[in-house]
Design a protein around this motif. Structure first.
Motif, mmCIF file in Angstrom:
data_model
loop_
_atom_site.group_PDB
_atom_site.id
_atom_site.type_symbol
_atom_site.label_atom_id
_atom_site.label_comp_id
_atom_site.label_asym_id
_atom_site.label_seq_id
_atom_site.Cartn_x
_atom_site.Cartn_y
_atom_site.Cartn_z
ATOM 1 N N ALA A 91 72.539 55.830 -25.994
ATOM 2 C CA ALA A 91 73.047 56.880 -26.888
ATOM 3 C C ALA A 91 72.516 56.676 -28.307
ATOM 4 O O ALA A 91 72.144 57.642 -28.998
ATOM 5 C CB ALA A 91 74.572 56.881 -26.885
ATOM 6 N N PHE A 92 72.463 55.430 -28.746
ATOM 7 C CA PHE A 92 71.942 55.120 -30.086
ATOM 8 C C PHE A 92 70.464 55.495 -30.169
ATOM 9 O O PHE A 92 70.028 56.163 -31.113
ATOM 10 C CB PHE A 92 72.143 53.636 -30.367
ATOM 11 C CG PHE A 92 71.719 53.202 -31.741
ATOM 12 C CD1 PHE A 92 72.521 53.445 -32.839
ATOM 13 C CD2 PHE A 92 70.509 52.535 -31.935
ATOM 14 C CE1 PHE A 92 72.141 53.030 -34.114
ATOM 15 C CE2 PHE A 92 70.115 52.131 -33.198
ATOM 16 C CZ PHE A 92 70.936 52.377 -34.290
ATOM 17 N N TYR A 93 69.687 55.062 -29.180
ATOM 18 C CA TYR A 93 68.261 55.398 -29.149
ATOM 19 C C TYR A 93 68.056 56.907 -29.110
ATOM 20 O O TYR A 93 67.214 57.470 -29.832
ATOM 21 C CB TYR A 93 67.597 54.758 -27.935
ATOM 22 C CG TYR A 93 67.137 53.336 -28.108
ATOM 23 C CD1 TYR A 93 67.827 52.454 -28.934
ATOM 24 C CD2 TYR A 93 66.022 52.852 -27.441
ATOM 25 C CE1 TYR A 93 67.412 51.135 -29.086
ATOM 26 C CE2 TYR A 93 65.594 51.541 -27.581
ATOM 27 C CZ TYR A 93 66.295 50.688 -28.405
ATOM 28 O OH TYR A 93 65.873 49.393 -28.563
ATOM 29 N N VAL A 110 60.141 50.212 -29.928
ATOM 30 C CA VAL A 110 59.218 51.343 -29.846
ATOM 31 C C VAL A 110 57.998 50.945 -29.038
ATOM 32 O O VAL A 110 57.485 49.825 -29.162
ATOM 33 C CB VAL A 110 58.801 51.792 -31.265
ATOM 34 C CG1 VAL A 110 57.709 52.854 -31.204
ATOM 35 C CG2 VAL A 110 60.015 52.330 -32.019
ATOM 36 N N GLU A 111 57.530 51.870 -28.205
ATOM 37 C CA GLU A 111 56.342 51.633 -27.380
ATOM 38 C C GLU A 111 55.250 52.625 -27.764
ATOM 39 O O GLU A 111 55.471 53.835 -27.761
ATOM 40 C CB GLU A 111 56.690 51.791 -25.908
ATOM 41 C CG GLU A 111 55.523 51.581 -24.955
ATOM 42 C CD GLU A 111 55.948 51.686 -23.507
ATOM 43 O OE1 GLU A 111 56.594 50.743 -23.022
ATOM 44 O OE2 GLU A 111 55.667 52.728 -22.879
ATOM 45 N N LEU A 112 54.092 52.090 -28.104
ATOM 46 C CA LEU A 112 52.928 52.924 -28.389
ATOM 47 C C LEU A 112 52.019 52.885 -27.163
ATOM 48 O O LEU A 112 51.573 51.799 -26.767
ATOM 49 C CB LEU A 112 52.186 52.395 -29.621
ATOM 50 C CG LEU A 112 51.045 53.269 -30.163
ATOM 51 C CD1 LEU A 112 51.608 54.576 -30.717
ATOM 52 C CD2 LEU A 112 50.275 52.520 -31.254
ATOM 53 N N PRO A 113 51.763 54.022 -26.534
ATOM 54 C CA PRO A 113 50.960 54.023 -25.299
ATOM 55 C C PRO A 113 49.626 53.307 -25.473
ATOM 56 O O PRO A 113 49.051 53.274 -26.574
ATOM 57 C CB PRO A 113 50.757 55.518 -25.029
ATOM 58 C CG PRO A 113 51.908 56.185 -25.704
ATOM 59 C CD PRO A 113 52.176 55.370 -26.936
ATOM 60 N N LEU A 145 59.196 59.308 -33.265
ATOM 61 C CA LEU A 145 59.816 58.774 -32.062
ATOM 62 C C LEU A 145 59.967 59.857 -31.003
ATOM 63 O O LEU A 145 60.486 60.947 -31.281
ATOM 64 C CB LEU A 145 61.180 58.169 -32.400
ATOM 65 C CG LEU A 145 61.154 57.032 -33.432
ATOM 66 C CD1 LEU A 145 62.563 56.599 -33.780
ATOM 67 C CD2 LEU A 145 60.336 55.851 -32.914
ATOM 68 N N GLY A 146 59.497 59.537 -29.790
ATOM 69 C CA GLY A 146 59.596 60.472 -28.679
ATOM 70 C C GLY A 146 60.673 60.073 -27.704
ATOM 71 O O GLY A 146 61.644 59.390 -28.058
ATOM 72 N N LEU A 179 61.663 53.584 -27.054
ATOM 73 C CA LEU A 179 61.273 54.970 -27.280
ATOM 74 C C LEU A 179 59.761 55.036 -27.437
ATOM 75 O O LEU A 179 59.170 54.184 -28.116
ATOM 76 C CB LEU A 179 61.947 55.527 -28.545
ATOM 77 C CG LEU A 179 63.457 55.717 -28.507
ATOM 78 C CD1 LEU A 179 63.931 56.354 -29.818
ATOM 79 C CD2 LEU A 179 63.889 56.570 -27.323
ATOM 80 N N GLN A 180 59.154 55.998 -26.807
ATOM 81 C CA GLN A 180 57.712 56.189 -26.980
ATOM 82 C C GLN A 180 57.440 56.731 -28.377
ATOM 83 O O GLN A 180 58.275 57.405 -28.979
ATOM 84 C CB GLN A 180 57.178 57.143 -25.923
ATOM 85 C CG GLN A 180 57.288 56.593 -24.515
ATOM 86 C CD GLN A 180 56.748 57.531 -23.471
ATOM 87 O OE1 GLN A 180 56.570 58.724 -23.733
ATOM 88 N NE2 GLN A 180 56.489 57.005 -22.282
#
Length: 448
Positions: A376-378, A409-412, A429-430, A439-440
């Motif tokens: 929920a926070f994300y 955070v994840e960067l593809p 943020l995606g 989050l992507q």
């Protein structure tokens, strides 16, 4: 005197169990050996020296320590094997009897690890065990500010604990609370900047107790570190609720330049009866007040909470008090630890024992609650812009990093670039990644 020539051209392998403080100390030991000419062994390479830094927070941790020691001895036949850390302090004789172990150093002695290693490594004649016999005799402080294989630096600001909670062996393993001076820690932070550090995590056993040795105060340390140029971010690894002052919360919310809206606060139990049995120094209302004050002043703050499940005296009603408290409070993530019996602790005198199956059931409920709160926070940040400090990635894989308020955070992989390592980067943020652990992110145009 250290025999430096004995170390030239040697290799070392390291294994660490337990807390961030242990990992920081191991990294510092590794750096000291590197300066003596010792190279870290490659994967699959047999090492000349093995260092195992142990934990003893639970019986499971003790078992993992024994497994790690046996594995290191087996993987590096003929190596000089050193075991230190909390398990080495509490069970020194048992550790020394393990085949292949050459040197056992307790919590007081590990500050002189290099000297002990130099003496033993060059003579190699017999097993040796050194450890303080009493808690009051553990008085040394081993400075540590290192990053190991990570982007973040870990600065050790305090060691030991005076609290003697009924379930805990840490004071016996690490001694009473002690700390270096603020001035020395500021210098270490400056050196971290010189070594490329942008984020520093303050570590210790009971950090909020800082100042027992020097007559200083934790808030004074925070303010002094905040003034170190070049540090973009500070994080505080953990603060006891009764030591998390309103003044510190206010400072982080309104005045601080670099301390992040990120707190980690041990609760252990939301039942006042269980807190009393544990000999904790606060009640559930004080804990709740601290959480609500943080969120009032810093709505974006990430708040992690330690919870112990199934300790002696935790009746079903007591556990329900804990669950209900955490359910209604705006915390972000729960670190859930099943209670483990520790020989010699006062908790063994408490009559009510929680069955193992019930511990697992309670842990599962809290972990599910944690997942709900974290997601929920994300989710509330999807679509927002944020600044991320990225960490080095393996070639062809996604990069990861954290926002100011500790959203992972994840960067593809397609967007990952080596030059982004250890850089503060603006992103949008995606949605969640595949396993909902991050989050992507998409790079902002000016960072492309």
């Amino acid at each position: 005197m250290i025999n430096t020539s004995a170390f030239q051209g040697k290799t070392a392998a390291y294994f660490t169990l337990g807390c961030k403080l242990n990992f920081s100390e191991t990294s510092t030991f590794g750096k000291m050996l590197q300066e003596l000419g010792v190279r870290t062994a490659e994967k699959g390479e047999q090492a000349d020296i093995c260092l195992i830094n142990t934990c003893s927070v639970t019986e499971v941790a003790d078992h993992k320590c024994r497994q790690a020691i046996h594995r290191m001895v087996r993987q590096h036949p003929g190596a000089y094997v050193v075991v230190t850390g909390c398990y080495a302090q509490l069970e020194a004789e048992a550790v020394s009897q393990i085949e292949g172990v050459d040197l056992v150093l307790g919590s007081h002695e590990k500050a002189q690890l290099i000297q002990f290693l130099s003496d033993g490594f060059t003579q190699r004649d017999s097993k040796t065990t050194f450890r303080a016999q009493k808690t009051k005799d553990i008085t040394s402080f081993a400075p540590s500010c290192s990053r190991g294989n990570r982007t973040r630096f870990f600065l050790k600001v305090q060691d030991g604990c005076d609290y003697f909670c009924t379930y805990c062996t840490i004071p016996y393993a690490r001694g009473f609370s002690r700390n270096p001076t603020i001035a020395s820690l500021v210098e270490q932070a400056r050196q971290a900047v010189a070594d490329g550090g942008k984020e520093i995590v303050l570590t210790g056993v009971n950090i909020g107790d800082f100042g027992k040795t020097t007559g200083e105060h934790f808030l004074d340390l925070v303010k002094a570190l905040d003034g170190v140029e070049g540090v973009s971010r500070y994080r505080i690894s953990s603060l006891e609720p009764d030591l998390l002052t309103d003044e510190l919360i206010d400072y982080c919310a309104h005045e601080s330049r670099a301390f992040m809206p990120h707190f980690h606060i041990p609760l252990q139990s939301g039942s006042d009866e269980v807190l009393r049995l544990m000999h904790r120094h606060y009640d559930s209302q004080l804990f709740a007040d601290k959480i609500l004050r943080i969120k009032q002043l810093m709505p974006q703050a990430f708040i992690g909470v330690d919870v112990m499940v199934g300790c002696r005296g935790e009746t079903p009603e007591c556990f329900e008090d804990t669950y209900q408290l955490l359910q209604r409070l705006p915390v972000t993530q729960l670190h859930v630890f099943p209670y483990s019996e520790r020989p010699g602790t006062a908790a063994l005198k408490i009559p009510y024992i929680v069955p193992e199956a019930e511990k697992k059931h309670r842990s599962k409920r809290l972990l599910e609650l944690s997942d709900q709160k974290t997601e929920a926070f994300y989710a509330s940040y999807i679509g927002r812009e944020a600044e991320v400090l990225f960490e080095k990635s393996t070639r062809g894989r996604a990069m990861h990093g954290f926002t100011r308020n500790y959203i992972r955070v994840e960067l593809p992989a397609a967007l990952a670039q080596p030059e982004l390592d250890n850089q503060l980067v603006g992103v949008r943020l995606g949605n969640f990644n595949h396993d909902k652990t991050a989050l992507q992110a998409a790079l902002q145009p000016h960072d492309s």
